[in-house]
Scaffold this active site. Sequence first.
Site, PDB file in Angstrom:
ATOM      1  N   CYS A 119       6.253  -5.117  -1.691  1.00 21.69           N
ATOM      2  CA  CYS A 119       4.857  -5.091  -1.254  1.00 21.69           C
ATOM      3  C   CYS A 119       4.044  -4.232  -2.217  1.00 21.69           C
ATOM      4  O   CYS A 119       4.479  -3.136  -2.571  1.00 21.69           O
ATOM      5  CB  CYS A 119       4.763  -4.520   0.170  1.00 21.69           C
ATOM      6  N   LEU A 120       2.888  -4.738  -2.612  1.00 22.54           N
ATOM      7  CA  LEU A 120       2.028  -3.984  -3.539  1.00 22.54           C
ATOM      8  C   LEU A 120       1.528  -2.685  -2.907  1.00 22.54           C
ATOM      9  O   LEU A 120       1.090  -1.793  -3.625  1.00 22.54           O
ATOM     10  CB  LEU A 120       0.838  -4.853  -3.978  1.00 22.54           C
ATOM     11  N   GLY A 147       1.010 -12.556  -3.511  1.00 22.22           N
ATOM     12  CA  GLY A 147       0.154 -12.652  -2.332  1.00 22.22           C
ATOM     13  C   GLY A 147      -0.638 -11.373  -2.175  1.00 22.22           C
ATOM     14  O   GLY A 147      -0.248 -10.323  -2.711  1.00 22.22           O
ATOM     15  N   HIS A 188       0.317  -8.411   7.422  1.00 25.44           N
ATOM     16  CA  HIS A 188      -0.658  -7.397   6.969  1.00 25.44           C
ATOM     17  C   HIS A 188      -1.937  -7.447   7.808  1.00 25.44           C
ATOM     18  O   HIS A 188      -2.526  -6.403   8.119  1.00 25.44           O
ATOM     19  CB  HIS A 188      -1.056  -7.637   5.512  1.00 25.44           C
ATOM     20  N   GLN A 192      -5.387  -4.852   1.979  1.00 30.15           N
ATOM     21  CA  GLN A 192      -4.758  -4.121   0.860  1.00 30.15           C
ATOM     22  C   GLN A 192      -5.780  -3.672  -0.190  1.00 30.15           C
ATOM     23  O   GLN A 192      -5.458  -2.848  -1.044  1.00 30.15           O
ATOM     24  CB  GLN A 192      -3.663  -4.971   0.193  1.00 30.15           C
ATOM     25  N   HIS A 240       4.476 -12.709   5.415  1.00 32.30           N
ATOM     26  CA  HIS A 240       4.281 -11.319   4.964  1.00 32.30           C
ATOM     27  C   HIS A 240       2.780 -10.978   4.992  1.00 32.30           C
ATOM     28  O   HIS A 240       2.388  -9.891   5.438  1.00 32.30           O
ATOM     29  CB  HIS A 240       4.877 -11.185   3.557  1.00 32.30           C
ATOM     30  N   GLU A 241       1.933 -11.919   4.530  1.00 33.22           N
ATOM     31  CA  GLU A 241       0.491 -11.654   4.463  1.00 33.22           C
ATOM     32  C   GLU A 241      -0.148 -11.638   5.849  1.00 33.22           C
ATOM     33  O   GLU A 241      -1.003 -10.783   6.130  1.00 33.22           O
ATOM     34  CB  GLU A 241      -0.216 -12.691   3.575  1.00 33.22           C
TER      35      GLU A 241
HETATM   36  O1  GNR Z   1       4.010  -9.699  -4.800  1.00 32.36           O
HETATM   37  C1  GNR Z   1       4.631  -9.745  -3.737  1.00 32.36           C
HETATM   38  N1  GNR Z   1       5.896 -10.239  -3.728  1.00 32.36           N
HETATM   39  C2  GNR Z   1       6.573 -10.537  -2.566  1.00 32.36           C
HETATM   40  C3  GNR Z   1       7.930 -10.765  -2.663  1.00 32.36           C
HETATM   41  C4  GNR Z   1       8.639 -11.091  -1.538  1.00 32.36           C
HETATM   42  C5  GNR Z   1       8.028 -11.221  -0.325  1.00 32.36           C
HETATM   43  C6  GNR Z   1       6.676 -10.979  -0.203  1.00 32.36           C
HETATM   44  C7  GNR Z   1       5.947 -10.654  -1.323  1.00 32.36           C
HETATM   45  S1  GNR Z   1       4.234 -10.398  -1.196  1.00 32.36           S
HETATM   46  C8  GNR Z   1       4.033  -9.236  -2.490  1.00 32.36           C
HETATM   47  C9  GNR Z   1       2.575  -8.866  -2.644  1.00 32.36           C
HETATM   48  C10 GNR Z   1       2.099  -8.174  -1.389  1.00 32.36           C
HETATM   49  O2  GNR Z   1       2.355  -7.026  -1.115  1.00 32.36           O
HETATM   50  N2  GNR Z   1       1.413  -8.905  -0.543  1.00 32.36           N
HETATM   51  O3  GNR Z   1       0.995  -8.375   0.608  1.00 32.36           O
HETATM   52 NI    NI Z   2       2.414  -6.778   1.069  1.00 33.40          NI
END
Ligand code: GNR
Ligand code: NI
Length: 168
Positions: A94-95, A46, A140, A51, A136-137
């Site tokens: 999270c990236l 995601g 953000h 980001q 999660h997104e």
């Molecule tokens: O790549 C991602 N893996 C992930 C694993 C578990 C819960 C959420 C994520 S999202 C993350 C990429 C990211 O930082 N998206 O904002």
């Molecule tokens: Ni993230």
Amino acid sequence: MAIRDIVTLPDPILKAVSEAVPAVTDETRAIFDDMLETMYKAPGIGLAAVQVGITQRLVTIDVSGEDEPDAPLFFANPEIIWVSETVREYEEGCLSIPDMYDNVVRPSEVKVAFLDYHGNRQELHCEGLLATCIQHEIDHLDGVLFIDHLSRLKRERIVKKFVKAKKR
Ligand code: GNR
Ligand code: NI
């Protein structure tokens, strides 16, 4: 299409509240395309526009397995319109905080309203990894990171460890 740089902690832009897009235009689609390419390259499941430094309410997701065909999803102005009472705990990463992981508890199913790649309003019922990822997104887009769901002690440990690792 272009791969964009991913913003990492402690960049203050990650705390910004992103702006709704008035419509999905060709310009929006160009951002979506760059986000998808950047997300696949990372690799991640995601990505929120913030980001890559763009404070618009845009998200790309692909939770397809490695041996499955790509299944990209595009969300403009995603809104959670229903959450399940049941919860699911998942080890998130999270990236924007590479190599740091911890368990987060969230509703196990959500229903999301959004504009798709073509600007059409859609609703999607999400469960499993997709439910975790879309929450999660959307976090953000509101300046919230997965570490904000942890205790202060755990959060501060992760931030400290990450900043230290980044300096090397
Ligand atoms: O790549 C991602 N893996 C992930 C694993 C578990 C819960 C959420 C994520 S999202 C993350 C990429 C990211 O930082 N998206 O904002
Ligand atoms: Ni993230």
